[in-house]
Design a protein around this motif. Structure first.
Motif, PDB file in Angstrom:
ATOM      1  N   GLU A  41      47.202  28.547  10.550  1.00  0.00           N
ATOM      2  CA  GLU A  41      46.097  29.421  10.003  1.00  0.00           C
ATOM      3  C   GLU A  41      45.203  28.831   9.063  1.00  0.00           C
ATOM      4  OE1 GLU A  41      45.660  33.531   9.080  1.00  0.00           O
ATOM      5  OE2 GLU A  41      46.719  32.767  10.865  1.00  0.00           O
ATOM      6  N   LEU A  42      43.929  29.684   9.563  1.00  0.00           N
ATOM      7  CA  LEU A  42      43.016  29.235   8.787  1.00  0.00           C
ATOM      8  C   LEU A  42      42.289  30.820   8.196  1.00  0.00           C
ATOM      9  CD1 LEU A  42      40.537  27.381   6.603  1.00  0.00           C
ATOM     10  CD2 LEU A  42      40.121  27.205   9.207  1.00  0.00           C
ATOM     11  N   LEU A  43      42.266  30.964   7.494  1.00  0.00           N
ATOM     12  CA  LEU A  43      41.038  32.307   6.683  1.00  0.00           C
ATOM     13  C   LEU A  43      40.107  32.214   6.934  1.00  0.00           C
ATOM     14  CD1 LEU A  43      43.550  34.000   4.490  1.00  0.00           C
ATOM     15  CD2 LEU A  43      43.435  34.539   6.996  1.00  0.00           C
ATOM     16  N   PRO A  44      38.577  33.274   7.523  1.00  0.00           N
ATOM     17  CA  PRO A  44      37.521  32.790   6.919  1.00  0.00           C
ATOM     18  C   PRO A  44      37.486  33.110   5.511  1.00  0.00           C
ATOM     19  CG  PRO A  44      37.699  34.932   7.708  1.00  0.00           C
ATOM     20  CD  PRO A  44      38.913  34.452   7.972  1.00  0.00           C
ATOM     21  N   PRO A  45      36.661  32.634   5.151  1.00  0.00           N
ATOM     22  CA  PRO A  45      36.147  32.351   3.235  1.00  0.00           C
ATOM     23  C   PRO A  45      36.031  34.181   3.347  1.00  0.00           C
ATOM     24  CG  PRO A  45      34.689  31.574   4.273  1.00  0.00           C
ATOM     25  CD  PRO A  45      35.481  31.575   5.353  1.00  0.00           C
ATOM     26  N   PRO A  46      35.845  34.320   1.999  1.00  0.00           N
ATOM     27  CA  PRO A  46      36.026  35.970   1.423  1.00  0.00           C
ATOM     28  C   PRO A  46      34.461  36.338   1.138  1.00  0.00           C
ATOM     29  CG  PRO A  46      37.540  35.269  -0.116  1.00  0.00           C
ATOM     30  CD  PRO A  46      37.027  33.733   0.991  1.00  0.00           C
ATOM     31  N   GLU A  78      32.593  37.394  -0.601  1.00  0.00           N
ATOM     32  CA  GLU A  78      31.845  38.253  -2.180  1.00  0.00           C
ATOM     33  C   GLU A  78      31.602  36.063  -2.229  1.00  0.00           C
ATOM     34  OE1 GLU A  78      35.733  37.984  -2.817  1.00  0.00           O
ATOM     35  OE2 GLU A  78      34.941  38.784  -1.669  1.00  0.00           O
ATOM     36  N   THR A  79      31.991  35.433  -1.935  1.00  0.00           N
ATOM     37  CA  THR A  79      31.965  34.139  -2.419  1.00  0.00           C
ATOM     38  C   THR A  79      30.819  33.026  -1.711  1.00  0.00           C
ATOM     39  OG1 THR A  79      33.249  33.166  -0.130  1.00  0.00           O
ATOM     40  CG2 THR A  79      34.173  33.764  -2.107  1.00  0.00           C
ATOM     41  N   PRO A  80      30.258  31.891  -2.831  1.00  0.00           N
ATOM     42  CA  PRO A  80      29.388  31.430  -1.859  1.00  0.00           C
ATOM     43  C   PRO A  80      29.342  30.463  -0.056  1.00  0.00           C
ATOM     44  CG  PRO A  80      30.049  30.029  -3.777  1.00  0.00           C
ATOM     45  CD  PRO A  80      30.150  31.183  -3.584  1.00  0.00           C
ATOM     46  N   PHE A  81      30.015  30.479   0.764  1.00  0.00           N
ATOM     47  CA  PHE A  81      31.139  30.131   1.522  1.00  0.00           C
ATOM     48  C   PHE A  81      31.143  30.792   2.842  1.00  0.00           C
ATOM     49  CE2 PHE A  81      33.336  27.191  -1.828  1.00  0.00           C
ATOM     50  CZ  PHE A  81      33.296  26.078  -1.381  1.00  0.00           C
ATOM     51  N   HIS A  82      30.624  31.689   2.343  1.00  0.00           N
ATOM     52  CA  HIS A  82      30.391  33.024   3.383  1.00  0.00           C
ATOM     53  C   HIS A  82      28.992  32.237   4.227  1.00  0.00           C
ATOM     54  CE1 HIS A  82      30.318  36.517   6.182  1.00  0.00           C
ATOM     55  NE2 HIS A  82      32.020  36.877   5.532  1.00  0.00           N
ATOM     56  N   PRO A  83      29.425  32.375   5.554  1.00  0.00           N
ATOM     57  CA  PRO A  83      27.413  32.071   6.179  1.00  0.00           C
ATOM     58  C   PRO A  83      26.867  33.247   5.791  1.00  0.00           C
ATOM     59  CG  PRO A  83      29.436  32.382   7.626  1.00  0.00           C
ATOM     60  CD  PRO A  83      30.423  32.676   6.525  1.00  0.00           C
ATOM     61  N   SER A  84      26.959  35.099   5.818  1.00  0.00           N
ATOM     62  CA  SER A  84      26.211  35.528   5.014  1.00  0.00           C
ATOM     63  C   SER A  84      25.469  35.713   3.519  1.00  0.00           C
ATOM     64  CB  SER A  84      27.042  37.352   5.349  1.00  0.00           C
ATOM     65  OG  SER A  84      28.044  36.979   4.151  1.00  0.00           O
ATOM     66  N   ALA A 112      43.287  16.747   3.140  1.00  0.00           N
ATOM     67  CA  ALA A 112      44.414  16.740   3.548  1.00  0.00           C
ATOM     68  C   ALA A 112      44.038  18.538   4.135  1.00  0.00           C
ATOM     69  CB  ALA A 112      44.677  17.407   1.741  1.00  0.00           C
ATOM     70  N   THR A 113      43.275  19.246   4.118  1.00  0.00           N
ATOM     71  CA  THR A 113      42.875  20.372   4.538  1.00  0.00           C
ATOM     72  C   THR A 113      42.749  20.239   6.191  1.00  0.00           C
ATOM     73  OG1 THR A 113      42.340  21.235   2.465  1.00  0.00           O
ATOM     74  CG2 THR A 113      41.274  22.462   4.093  1.00  0.00           C
ATOM     75  N   TYR A 148      35.658  26.344   1.957  1.00  0.00           N
ATOM     76  CA  TYR A 148      36.755  27.017   0.495  1.00  0.00           C
ATOM     77  C   TYR A 148      38.455  27.337   0.366  1.00  0.00           C
ATOM     78  CZ  TYR A 148      37.821  31.221  -1.051  1.00  0.00           C
ATOM     79  OH  TYR A 148      38.828  32.488  -2.678  1.00  0.00           O
ATOM     80  N   LYS A 149      39.395  26.860   1.663  1.00  0.00           N
ATOM     81  CA  LYS A 149      40.142  26.355   0.906  1.00  0.00           C
ATOM     82  C   LYS A 149      40.315  25.020   0.359  1.00  0.00           C
ATOM     83  CE  LYS A 149      45.289  25.801   3.501  1.00  0.00           C
ATOM     84  NZ  LYS A 149      45.724  25.410   4.113  1.00  0.00           N
TER      85      LYS A 149
END
Length: 247
Positions: free
Chosen positions: A97-102, A104-110, A226-227, A75-76
């Motif tokens: 620091e790495l944040l989980p994907p929001p 509401e985005t298609p990158f979130h596991p759910s 890079a990420t 996502y990042k």
């Protein structure tokens, strides 16, 4: 049936559900312990890679779990790419620091159309396929790997799954077809890149071919690279050395 999400956590050295630490944290940091249990210093990826070594997430990423960590990295990278930023590798901080994907985005596991567990299996297959890219996992190497997988405390179903995947011929078309969305295509490539250092012609060629099959533009691949470089560290050398030792 084994838990694919837990297995993915172990592959990335992420926190194990139901425990207070990672595979390598639980095993301890002593050199002798690393020889007795290669997972102590490099997670299960070091075992799968055999004579090679990939990269493992570090800092806050290990607290997210495998699916969320891969989703967060993808996502990042994707957001930076869409924003038109230039790819840049930031020095790896002690606790990046790495944040989980929001959510509401298609990158979130759910949001996985096929379900979280099924997509976790796809990402595991992607990592194994990448690890096999340079051809070093032959029948003899596979037996060596399977002999050490027991050190991870995996159940019989998980071990049987890994055995089957290690023995199966590479089928890139089948692997690519398991990514149902654009986000999942980015995540599949991200997981593959995490599995290897891509410092051989065969590995680099595999990743280039995979990116082409996934229809990912070069500029997005640069952002993924890079990420990953900014949020991961190489698999510990003592884990790789332990795998090569004759014991």
């Amino acid at each position: 049936m084994f838990d694919p999400k837990k297995l993915l956590d172990e592959l990335l050295g992420s926190n194990i559900p139901g425990t207070t630490g990672t595979v390598r944290d639980q095993a301890g940091k002593a050199v002798q312990m690393a020889k007795d249990n290669p997972l102590a210093a490099g997670a299960l990826a070091a075992v799968l890679l055999g004579t090679g070594a990939g990269r493992q997430v570090t800092g806050s990423a290990v607290k997210l779990g495998g699916l969320a960590a891969i989703g967060g990295l993808a996502y990042k990278a994707y957001q930076n790419y869409k924003a038109g930023q230039q790819p840049s590798v930031e020095p790896v901080a002690k606790e990046p620091e790495l944040l989980p994907p929001p959510s509401e985005t298609p990158f979130h596991p759910s949001q996985a159309p096929q379900g979280e567990s099924e997509f976790a299996l796809t990402l595991i297959r992607a990592m194994i396929s990448a690890a096999k890219a340079d051809g070093h996992i032959d029948a003899e190497e596979r037996q060596k790997i399977l002999g050490r997988i027991g050190l991870a405390g995996l159940d019989n179903d998980a071990s049987a799954f890994l055995d089957k995947e290690l023995a199966s011929p590479l089928n890139l078309d089948d692997l690519v077809s398991q990514a149902k969305t654009e986000a999942q295509r980015v995540e599949l490539y991200t997981a593959s890149r995490l599995a290897i250092n891509a410092d051989t012609r065969a590995e680099r060629g595999y990743l280039d071919l995979l990116a082409g099959r996934l229809n990912l533009p070069d500029s997005l691949i640069d952002h993924i690279e890079a990420t990953i470089q900014g949020a991961t560290v190489p698999v510990a050398a003592n884990a790789a050395d332990a795998l090569k030792s004759p014991w």
